[in-house]
Design an enzyme around this catalytic site. Structure first.
Site, PDB file in Angstrom:
ATOM      1  N   CYS A 172       0.845  -1.188   0.000  1.00  0.00           N
ATOM      2  CA  CYS A 172       0.000   0.000   0.000  1.00  0.00           C
ATOM      3  C   CYS A 172       0.885   1.244   0.000  1.00  0.00           C
ATOM      4  CB  CYS A 172      -0.901  -0.026   1.229  1.00  0.00           C
ATOM      5  SG  CYS A 172      -1.684   1.543   1.614  1.00  0.00           S
ATOM      6  N   GLU A 173       0.638   2.148  -0.916  1.00  0.00           N
ATOM      7  CA  GLU A 173       1.501   3.323  -1.022  1.00  0.00           C
ATOM      8  C   GLU A 173       1.271   4.344   0.092  1.00  0.00           C
ATOM      9  OE1 GLU A 173      -0.771   6.319  -4.113  1.00  0.00           O
ATOM     10  OE2 GLU A 173       0.474   4.748  -4.959  1.00  0.00           O
ATOM     11  N   HIS A 174       0.196   4.191   0.850  1.00  0.00           N
ATOM     12  CA  HIS A 174      -0.096   5.156   1.909  1.00  0.00           C
ATOM     13  C   HIS A 174       0.671   4.863   3.196  1.00  0.00           C
ATOM     14  CE1 HIS A 174      -4.113   5.561  -0.390  1.00  0.00           C
ATOM     15  NE2 HIS A 174      -3.247   6.443  -0.827  1.00  0.00           N
ATOM     16  N   HIS A 175       0.915   3.567   3.485  1.00  0.00           N
ATOM     17  CA  HIS A 175       1.601   3.205   4.727  1.00  0.00           C
ATOM     18  C   HIS A 175       2.776   2.261   4.494  1.00  0.00           C
ATOM     19  CE1 HIS A 175      -2.595   4.233   5.935  1.00  0.00           C
ATOM     20  NE2 HIS A 175      -1.945   4.928   6.856  1.00  0.00           N
ATOM     21  N   HIS A 217      -5.939  -5.855   3.498  1.00  0.00           N
ATOM     22  CA  HIS A 217      -4.966  -4.772   3.643  1.00  0.00           C
ATOM     23  C   HIS A 217      -4.458  -4.697   5.073  1.00  0.00           C
ATOM     24  CE1 HIS A 217      -5.727  -2.649  -0.309  1.00  0.00           C
ATOM     25  NE2 HIS A 217      -6.692  -3.553  -0.269  1.00  0.00           N
ATOM     26  N   CYS A 270      -2.810  -2.416   6.411  1.00  0.00           N
ATOM     27  CA  CYS A 270      -2.978  -1.081   6.978  1.00  0.00           C
ATOM     28  C   CYS A 270      -4.330  -0.949   7.684  1.00  0.00           C
ATOM     29  CB  CYS A 270      -2.810  -0.002   5.910  1.00  0.00           C
ATOM     30  SG  CYS A 270      -3.954  -0.138   4.523  1.00  0.00           S
ATOM     31  N   GLN A 328      -5.179  -0.550  -4.580  1.00  0.00           N
ATOM     32  CA  GLN A 328      -5.831  -1.675  -5.251  1.00  0.00           C
ATOM     33  C   GLN A 328      -6.617  -1.229  -6.473  1.00  0.00           C
ATOM     34  OE1 GLN A 328      -7.850  -4.370  -2.591  1.00  0.00           O
ATOM     35  NE2 GLN A 328      -9.214  -5.103  -4.204  1.00  0.00           N
TER      36      GLN A 328
END
Length: 198
Positions: free
Chosen positions: A87-90, A156, A158, A128
Site C-alpha cells: 500500500c503506497e499510503h503506509h 490490507h 494497513c 488496489q
C-alpha cells in the site's frame, strides 16, 4: 528479467536504502548494532528492492512475448492468482487474489503471462483500484481482445494491523472493457470465478 530469477541488487541503491532503514531502527528507539539487528538494514533494503521490482518490468512486452494467432473467441479465465503488494499510503502489505478474463479477437496469450502481468503492477507502491485498472489496460492494449475483465479481492494490513484494525475485511475491485460491459457476459464471468468446477 523473469521474476523467477535472482534479482541483481544495485549496490548503490542497497547502501542508500540500508542507511535509511538503519535510521528508522534508531528512530523507533532500537539499537541497530545489537546482534539481531546488525544485518537488518541490508536485508530490508534488498527486500524492498525485490518488492518493488515491478518498476523495472514491462507488462506489455511480457504479453507480446507469448502472443499466438488463434481462431478462438470464447472467454478465457485465469482465476485465483495470488498477489502481494505494498500500500503506497503506509508501505504495509496487501494481499489476495486476482481473477482475469479476456475474449480473444485473433490472438491468445500464454496463460503464465497473465500472472506475470499482475506481478509487474503489484510489485510497486500501489492502491488496489489502480492495480486493477493497470492490469486491465495492459491486456486490453496489447491483445486488443473483444473484452477484458479483472476482479481483485485483497486484505490490507494497513486496516488489519493499525487504524480501524478490522481483521476480516476484504476489499473487492473490478474493471471491465468491451464485451464484459454487457450484463450477461459480465455475470457469466462473475459466476465462473465464484464456482468450483473441480
Amino acid at each position: 528479467m523473469p521474476f523467477s530469477q535472482q534479482l541483481n541488487y544495485d549496490d548503490a541503491i542497497t547502501e542508500k536504502l540500508s542507511d535509511n532503514f538503519a535510521n528508522i531502527i534508531d528512530g523507533v528507539g532500537e539499537d541497530k548494532d545489537r546482534e539481531g539487528l546488525i544485518k537488518t538494514p541490508e536485508r530490508a533494503a534488498k527486500a524492498m528492492q525485490f518488492l518493488t521490482q515491478g518498476y523495472e518490468q514491462d507488462a506489455e512486452a511480457i504479453l507480446r512475448s507469448a502472443m499466438f494467432a488463434e481462431d478462438y473467441s470464447e472467454m478465457v479465465i485465469v482465476k485465483n492468482i495470488e498477489l502481494y503488494s505494498l500500500c503506497e499510503h503506509h508501505l504495509l502489505p496487501f494481499f489476495g487474489k486476482a481473477h482475469v478474463a479476456y475474449i480473444p479477437d485473433g490472438y491468445i496469450v500464454g496463460l503464465s503471462k497473465i500472472p506475470r502481468v499482475i506481478d509487474v503492477f503489484a510489485r510497486r507502491f500501489q492502491v488496489q483500484e489502480r492495480l486493477t485498472d493497470q492490469v486491465l489496460q495492459a491486456i486490453h492494449k496489447t491483445l486488443n481482445p473483444l473484452g477484458v475483465a479483472v476482479v481483485i479481492e485483497a486484505r490490507h494490513m494497513c486496516m488489519m494491523m493499525r487504524g480501524v484494525q478490522k481483521q476480516t475485511s476484504v476489499t473487492t475491485t473490478s474493471a471491465f472493457t468491451g464485451a464484459f460491459k454487457a450484463e450477461r457476459t459480465r455475470n457469466e464471468f462473475l459466476k465462473l470465478i465464484t464456482s468450483d468446477l473441480g
